[in-house]
Design a protein around this motif. Structure first.
Motif, short mmCIF file in Angstrom:
data_model
loop_
_atom_site.label_atom_id
_atom_site.label_comp_id
_atom_site.label_asym_id
_atom_site.label_seq_id
_atom_site.Cartn_x
_atom_site.Cartn_y
_atom_site.Cartn_z
N PHE A 11 0.85 -1.19 0.00
CA PHE A 11 0.00 0.00 0.00
C PHE A 11 0.89 1.24 0.00
CE2 PHE A 11 -2.53 -3.39 1.74
CZ PHE A 11 -3.68 -3.29 0.96
N ARG A 12 1.09 1.79 -1.16
CA ARG A 12 2.01 2.89 -1.31
C ARG A 12 1.39 4.22 -0.88
NH1 ARG A 12 0.57 5.74 -6.04
NH2 ARG A 12 -0.65 4.52 -7.54
N ARG A 13 2.24 5.11 -0.44
CA ARG A 13 1.83 6.48 -0.18
C ARG A 13 1.71 7.22 -1.52
NH1 ARG A 13 2.43 8.59 4.91
NH2 ARG A 13 2.88 10.66 4.04
N VAL A 14 0.85 8.21 -1.56
CA VAL A 14 0.71 9.03 -2.76
C VAL A 14 1.22 10.43 -2.46
CG1 VAL A 14 -1.18 7.71 -3.77
CG2 VAL A 14 -1.70 9.54 -2.17
N GLU A 15 1.85 11.02 -3.44
CA GLU A 15 2.41 12.35 -3.26
C GLU A 15 1.47 13.42 -3.79
OE1 GLU A 15 6.21 12.63 -5.06
OE2 GLU A 15 7.11 11.02 -3.86
N SER A 16 1.48 14.55 -3.13
CA SER A 16 0.71 15.69 -3.63
C SER A 16 1.32 16.18 -4.94
CB SER A 16 0.71 16.82 -2.60
OG SER A 16 0.15 18.00 -3.17
N LYS A 17 0.49 16.37 -5.93
CA LYS A 17 0.94 16.89 -7.22
C LYS A 17 0.52 18.35 -7.43
CE LYS A 17 0.75 12.33 -9.43
NZ LYS A 17 0.17 11.52 -10.54
N TRP A 18 0.00 18.95 -6.37
CA TRP A 18 -0.46 20.34 -6.49
C TRP A 18 0.72 21.26 -6.74
CZ3 TRP A 18 -5.58 22.02 -6.14
CH2 TRP A 18 -5.75 23.40 -6.17
N ASP A 19 0.60 22.10 -7.75
CA ASP A 19 1.64 23.06 -8.12
C ASP A 19 1.03 24.46 -8.05
OD1 ASP A 19 3.47 24.75 -9.42
OD2 ASP A 19 4.15 23.16 -10.78
N ASP A 20 1.49 25.24 -7.06
CA ASP A 20 0.92 26.58 -6.88
C ASP A 20 1.07 27.42 -8.14
OD1 ASP A 20 0.05 26.20 -4.27
OD2 ASP A 20 2.00 26.71 -3.43
N ARG A 21 2.18 27.24 -8.85
CA ARG A 21 2.39 28.03 -10.08
C ARG A 21 1.37 27.63 -11.15
NH1 ARG A 21 8.52 26.38 -10.78
NH2 ARG A 21 7.46 24.43 -10.21
N GLU A 22 1.07 26.33 -11.22
CA GLU A 22 0.09 25.85 -12.21
C GLU A 22 -1.32 26.30 -11.84
OE1 GLU A 22 -1.22 23.70 -15.60
OE2 GLU A 22 0.81 24.22 -14.96
N ALA A 23 -1.61 26.30 -10.54
CA ALA A 23 -2.98 26.61 -10.10
C ALA A 23 -3.26 28.11 -10.09
CB ALA A 23 -3.20 26.04 -8.70
N LYS A 24 -2.22 28.92 -9.99
CA LYS A 24 -2.39 30.36 -9.85
C LYS A 24 -3.09 30.97 -11.07
CE LYS A 24 0.22 34.59 -8.85
NZ LYS A 24 1.57 35.17 -8.63
N GLY A 25 -4.04 31.84 -10.79
CA GLY A 25 -4.68 32.60 -11.86
C GLY A 25 -5.81 31.89 -12.58
N LYS A 26 -6.09 30.64 -12.22
CA LYS A 26 -7.18 29.91 -12.89
C LYS A 26 -8.52 30.42 -12.38
CE LYS A 26 -4.68 25.56 -13.69
NZ LYS A 26 -4.68 25.67 -15.16
N ASP A 27 -9.52 30.48 -13.26
CA ASP A 27 -10.86 30.80 -12.82
C ASP A 27 -11.41 29.62 -12.02
OD1 ASP A 27 -12.58 28.98 -14.55
OD2 ASP A 27 -11.53 30.10 -16.12
#
Length: 732
Positions: free
Chosen positions: A10-26
């Motif tokens: 049962f592997r751990r999963v890593e967060s793939k959230w990228d603030d630079r990618e998410a910034k400015g999206k509606d």
């Protein structure tokens, strides 16, 4: 996932959230971003399963006032591939008002009609005329009093959700930050229950849905996503502490065959198996025989756990109520024993499924669906999943892989429990699920058909691969040169926007088209290609041979003996070898099939300078008639006889085009492009026909496609000319 069966399953999963990618999206683009992250890993969420939502303030198009709008994944959508049009939008306050209507109907004692009738009310809550139908999980998202909600199906969390002591395990894993809700069918009642549990337990971060999955929330979008990741990892860490390794599922009962041997056995048995499961609806298969899957199938407890079936609703909608476990000892039993076990097992499975249907149906139930299994488990060999196309069979395999992980985790810490049969039936035959099936577009004519195109590297063959894929076919593109066959497969998938789906290092993981090398003059090469097709798709229905050889004459216009030999080897004997080898697959499947051989107008029109080619094509014409007799009644054999097709043909390289132009005394400039020279030659050939039109690739592919399809289902042993009208080739 790590393939070790001894540690850290049962592997751990890593967060793939990228603030630079998410910034400015509606807000909607941000919801799509979050959804794609959660959907990108089948360990977190099944294909097509789970939901995400955001509550957003929008301007009402009528009043111009701000209104709270729930954006939620629409019905039938997939988080991994979702884009903005895949999300439904509804007025949040109108959804909340539906609770009053539900309670008034519920008080009459008609809970199921009340539940189902709510979905009919959702269109009245639609914001801005959005045509996307909302998911049946919409109330779960609406009634949770937070802006952002994630509902996922993580393997380690469902393992806890399906354990017989799930609530106790939940406390060990999460303390007081997560609560439990017993199994409820997705919909309005479950949404109300979640609302109630959150009101009674302020400060909790998520809820485990018994037998189902995880739902969590936050008022910050990144926090909501990170909460999903954190809760999944806590379950994974806990299960890894209790992982039983080689002792999982009660330990080993059977030993796997070595990979090469089991692939040989699978290639032998799959056509028979495909024919058996395709008696009502034809299926295309996916083989999965990795170490972890085989450990489960070979284990002592596999028959018991397989019989219990799956739990998560999304699982058994794909995998049916249970798989078929075939009782076969790979170390002691023969192939005939395996066929007997499959036949007996399928008969019992169909009887069990009919009993399951009849025991739980009501007067409004839809008709019983196909009673054949979509997942088959064979000790020592692996899992074979079935679907109406390759993509669906791969998803079915993905779902049962998740189910294996769920059972592994639950059995490591407790006892695995499946959904009660009545609940399972109510999901499988739910009117809302039936409506979803009815909304699906009709299948294409070649859906469920596996077609091999030989000579797919260029010309007619390459064009045919594209046409067959667009018509819903599953295609093996074969060519003498493997690299050109793979290039065709990749080009076709990119052309129709499916992305690269060809097989990697393991042919069983192929996509809707694969590219393979094959020399039809070499029986062993043909056998290997058919072996790979069978492992990739489970069998083969149709064969189109567009490969041909035009022997190059010497400077005096003569063809040497080797040229004659090669011409007949490719144009005649090669076609026979293919038919002879595929005949075993056709016989084992006992399904309808067809073969189309490309010959030539030259087969009946003698021409100076092409004696070897012309006589070989004449022999191929008669071979078609002989094969039609030999392979009747289930397999039709026909031919297409084109006049010279210059367009895109590998038989017309630049030097041959120039030689032909000189031969016919045609004016040309040697500085012109090859395509321009080809057009000049094609126009000359067209001038000799009655229609005065060049013969095109599309015309050839149309003829071959028609012969493969049901349009000529009663035609066999015939050759269709596509030559523009050559009076010399008229039947006589």
């Amino acid at each position: 996932m790590e393939t070790s069966t001894t540690q850290k399953y049962f592997r751990r999963v890593e967060s793939k959230w990228d603030d630079r990618e998410a910034k400015g999206k509606d807000p909607l683009a941000s919801l799509v971003y979050r959804s794609n992250l959660l959907g990108s890993d089948s360990y977190i969420n099944n294909t097509g399963g789970g939901n995400t939502s955001s509550k957003v303030m929008e301007e009402d198009p009528i009043s111009g006032q701000e209104a709270e709008v729930l954006w939620v994944k629409g019905s039938g959508g997939d988080l991994r591939t979702a884009t903005k049009p895949n999300f439904a939008s509804l007025y949040q306050q109108k959804l909340l008002k539906l609770q009053d209507i539900y309670h008034s109907m519920e008080n009459t004692g008609l809970k199921t009609p009340a539940e189902d009738s709510m979905t009919e009310m959702y269109p009245h809550c639609t914001f801005n005329l959005n045509p996307r139908a909302p998911s049946i999980d919409t109330p779960l998202h609406s009634f949770i009093p937070y802006k952002y909600v994630d509902h996922t199906h993580p393997v380690p969390v469902i393992a806890i959700a399906t354990a017989d002591n799930g609530p106790e395990l939940m406390r060990e894993v999460y303390g007081d930050e997560v609560e439990w809700v017993d199994w409820m069918r997705p919909g309005f009642e479950l949404g109300l229950k979640l609302q109630e549990v959150i009101e009674e337990n302020p400060g909790i971060r998520g809820i485990i849905l018994g037998g189902h999955g995880l739902i969590n929330w936050a008022d910050d979008e990144k926090e909501c996503y990170e909460t999903s990741i954190e809760l999944i990892n806590k379950a994974a860490d806990y299960l890894n502490e209790h992982e039983r390794g080689e002792d999982s599922f009660g330990g080993s009962r059977y030993k796997s065959l070595e990979k090469e041997e089991r692939r040989e056995v699978l290639a032998d048995i799959l056509p028979f198996l495909r024919g058996q499961v395709s008696q009502e609806n034809q299926f295309i298969g996916t083989v999965q025989d990795d170490e972890v899957t085989l450990q489960f199938i070979n284990a002592e407890d596999a028959p018991r756990l397989a019989e219990l079936g799956t739990s998560c609703p999304d699982h058994f909608l794909r995998t049916k109520i249970k798989p078929l476990y075939v009782e076969w000892n790979p170390q002691e039993d023969s192939m005939e024993d395996l066929k007997g076990a499959i036949t007996a097992g399928l008969q019992q499975y169909r009887e069990d499924y009919a009993k399951y249907y009849n025991s739980h149906r009501d007067e409004d139930s839809p008709d019983m669906r196909d009673p054949n299994p979509t997942v088959i488990l064979i000790p020592g060999l692996g899992m074979i999943a079935w679907g109406k196309n390759k993509s669906e069979s791969r998803v079915t395999a993905e779902f049962y892989t998740a189910a294996i992980g769920v059972m592994r985790g639950a059995e490591s810490v407790a006892n695995y429990t499946a959904l009660p049969k009545q609940e399972a039936y109510d999901i499988e035959y739910w009117a809302l699920e039936e409506a979803k099936l009815q909304r699906m577009p009709p299948e294409s004519e070649l859906s469920r058909q596996v077609i091999a195109v030989i000579g797919a590297g260029s010309g007619i063959g390459k064009a045919l691969v594209s046409r067959l894929i667009k018509e819903g076919g599953t295609v093996a593109a074969l060519d003498l040169h493997e690299d050109t066959a793979k290039a065709t497969a990749e080009d076709v998938l990119e052309e129709i926007g499916m992305g690269i789906g060809v097989a990697g290092s393991d042919i069983s993981g192929s996509g809707d088209v694969i590219g393979l090398g094959c020399d039809i003059t070499d029986r062993q090469s043909v056998q290997q290609a058919l072996h790979d097709i069978t492992i990739a798709y489970g069998g083969l229905d149709n064969v189109a041979v567009t490969a041909g050889l035009y022997p190059t004459p010497d400077q005096n216009g003569d063809v040497k003996d080797a040229g004659w030999d090669n011409s007949f080897a490719v144009n005649v004997k090669g076609n026979y070898i293919v038919a002879d080898e595929v005949a075993d697959i056709w016989e084992a499947q006992n399904l309808d099939g067809s073969m189309v051989i490309t010959t030539s107008a030259n087969a009946v029109v003698p021409k100076a300078g092409s004696m070897a080619y012309d006589t070989s094509k004449s022999a191929a014409n008669h071979l078609i008639r002989e094969l039609a007799i030999a392979l009747a009644p289930r397999v039709r054999v026909n031919g297409v006889a084109p006049a010279t097709v210059v367009e895109g043909s590998s038989m017309f390289p630049r030097d041959r085009v120039i030689a032909s132009l000189k031969k016919y005394g045609l004016d040309f400039d040697e500085e012109e492009s090859t395509e321009t020279l080809r057009e000049t030659l094609a126009d000359f050939y067209a001038s000799r026909t009655l229609t005065r039109q060049p013969i095109t690739l599309d015309q050839q592919t149309e003829a071959i496609y028609s012969l493969i399809s049901s349009r000529y289902e009663n035609t066999t042993g015939h050759i269709i000319p596509v030559d523009g009208g050559l009076k010399e080739a008229f039947l006589r």
